[in-house]
Enzyme design. Structure first.
Site, short mmCIF file in Angstrom:
data_model
loop_
_atom_site.label_atom_id
_atom_site.label_comp_id
_atom_site.label_asym_id
_atom_site.label_seq_id
_atom_site.Cartn_x
_atom_site.Cartn_y
_atom_site.Cartn_z
N ASP A 1 0.80 -0.45 -0.03
CA ASP A 1 -0.17 -0.03 -0.35
C ASP A 1 1.08 1.13 0.12
O ASP A 1 2.12 1.29 -0.57
CB ASP A 1 -0.97 0.06 1.18
CG ASP A 1 -2.10 0.66 0.88
OD1 ASP A 1 -2.43 1.93 0.86
OD2 ASP A 1 -3.64 -0.06 0.70
N HIS B 1 -4.11 5.56 2.88
CA HIS B 1 -4.31 4.99 2.86
C HIS B 1 -3.98 3.39 3.06
O HIS B 1 -5.04 2.34 3.96
CB HIS B 1 -4.61 4.68 1.55
CG HIS B 1 -5.66 4.11 0.67
ND1 HIS B 1 -5.00 2.04 0.90
CD2 HIS B 1 -6.02 3.93 -0.14
CE1 HIS B 1 -5.99 1.74 0.01
NE2 HIS B 1 -6.94 2.70 -0.66
N SER C 1 -10.94 -1.35 -1.33
CA SER C 1 -10.00 -1.68 -0.41
C SER C 1 -10.07 -1.28 0.64
O SER C 1 -8.60 -1.64 1.61
CB SER C 1 -9.40 0.67 -0.66
OG SER C 1 -8.66 0.79 -2.02
#
Length: 446
Positions: free
Chosen positions: A145, A186, A367
């Site tokens: 990520d 994220h 996600s």
């Protein structure tokens, strides 16, 4: 999921080795050195030795950055614009650095300022899948990520610094600065869904107690280069991580339904990396993407199909997203033969609460759905350490709560159907085998 798996990849490799002759390079030909270095992803015939690979790169006026002999894939740089032509255009993909603007840097944060209030009552997503469970520190989940904030109070005990690495150049870099987040929350959000501590404060992950490794593959513009994805998948496998979570899509051409030069090279390289990862003992979990398109398995991809990598590959467990109502989120891509499982990704105002640098935040997306599945897999691996990727996949699939195709699918209320769900209750294009379920997976594993 269905797609380029072991037999298909091996067949593709055999075809590549048989049909793509190694170019005869003119080693006395002058190399241009005045240009800016360009990075390339390279696919060699299977079984190519490192020395032979390096000679080919050098003869084509390039310099090897890294070569993965297990899959005969490499990364090189070259200032000479003729490199690709010399090496073989059908064996090379040219990266596109700087094609997007970098995002703003994350603000500095003090872990001591993170609220200690218990917010687990807001985690509808955990209740939906029967989580949290219990995890073992012997189980490591690779979070491929944008980086993980290592000092977040919910993650500081979970972060595996020794197994963390940056992969933005295609070569793993274990320097801390290479794998910490810089512009995006994220990765920290994804890591919290997997492994946030069960400590009576903040949020709790699906499998508190497992460790997470920050494997940085998303750059400061939010882009995942194919060579970064290959590096991340190989790193997770080589470090013997039980699970690798890929909440991204490798898509240099902009959209899953668009196609560009080098696509076959990218598919082949990532297929080999996933196949190697599975053989080495790592279960790869991936997000289906947020483009709301009907995906095609990578083995069937054509100029008219929509493909997502690594989601379209057979050995990957691909996850679609549902909202709090257990209906596929409007943004979630889908596809019979691609989607294996569904998990909470949120929709509208009901997004998923998890960790972010400096505190907690809500995000929606496939996600967010994928790490719910990765967390369940990690919890099962903690209780059944010898299960391996196929055993984990079987437990995940067998333990689901089946969801039938909706009779009417119009999430935006405009009177038009926003997607066609093919299949039946036990297996369909919207939800795969069904909604992931932690107690069910544990029971299925025996």
């Amino acid at each position: 999921m269905s797609g380029c798996g072991r037999s298909l990849v091996l067949a593709a490799c055999a075809v590549l080795a048989a049909s793509v002759p190694v170019p005869a390079f003119a080693e006395d030909e002058a190399c241009a050195t005045a240009g800016q270095d360009q990075r390339y992803l390279l696919v060699f015939p299977q079984g190519t030795a490192p020395d032979a690979a390096n000679r080919q790169v050098t003869a084509a006026c390039g310099a090897t950055t890294v070569f993965y002999p297990q899959i005969s894939v490499g990364v090189a740089t070259a200032a000479d614009p003729g490199f690709a032509g010399r090496f073989g255009a059908d064996r090379v993909f040219a990266a596109r650095p700087g094609h997007r603007s970098a995002r703003a840097k994350l603000p500095e944060s003090d872990p001591g300022d993170v609220s200690s209030a218990d917010r687990t009552g807001e985690q509808w997503d955990m209740a939906a899948i029967g989580a949290p469970g219990a995890g073992s520190p012997d189980v490591v989940v690779g979070v491929l990520d944008s980086g993980i904030e290592a000092d977040h109070p919910e993650l500081s005990r979970a972060i595996d610094r020794d197994d963390s690495a940056g992969c933005l150049t295609g070569k793993p870099d274990q320097d801390e600065n290479a794998w910490l987040p810089t512009t995006s929350a994220h990765g920290t959000h994804v890591a919290g869904i997997v492994a946030a501590a069960d400590d009576g404060r903040g949020v709790t992950g699906v499998a508190p107690g497992v460790r997470v490794a920050s494997v940085k593959v998303i750059d400061d513009s939010g882009y995942v280069a194919p060579e970064a994805a290959v590096c991340g998948l190989m790193w997770a496998a080589q470090r013997h991580m039980a699970v690798a979570n890929s909440s991204f899509v490798v898509d240099p051409w902009g959209l899953a339904c668009s196609h560009g030069p080098g696509q076959d090279v990218v598919r082949e390289a990532i297929s080999r990396a996933v196949e190697y990862s599975t053989t080495a003992g790592t279960l790869d979990v991936a997000a289906a993407s947020n483009e709301s398109v009907n995906l095609t398995p990578s083995s069937h991809a054509s100029a008219s199909g929509c493909e997502a990598l690594p989601a379209g590959l057979r050995d990957v467990v691909t996850v679609s997203a549902v909202g709090q109502d257990d209906v596929k989120a409007g943004y979630s891509s889908y596809g019979l033969g691609v989607v294996d499982l569904a998990a909470p990704g949120g929709s509208g105002e009901d997004c998923v609460l998890s960790t972010v640098p400096g505190g907690y935040g809500r995000m929606c997306g496939t996600s967010m759905a994928a790490p719910h599945v990765a967390g369940v897999a990690a919890a099962v691996a903690s209780e059944h350490p010898g299960l391996g990727p196929e055993g984990l996949r079987d437990a995940l699939n067998a333990g689901t709560r089946a969801i039938p195709c909706p009779a009417d699918y119009d999430p935006n209320g405009d009177g038009q159907q926003d997607g066609f769900c093919a299949g039946y209750t036990g297996y369909n294009g919207f939800y795969g085998h069904g909604l992931v379920d932690l107690p069910g997976a544990l029971a299925a594993a025996g």
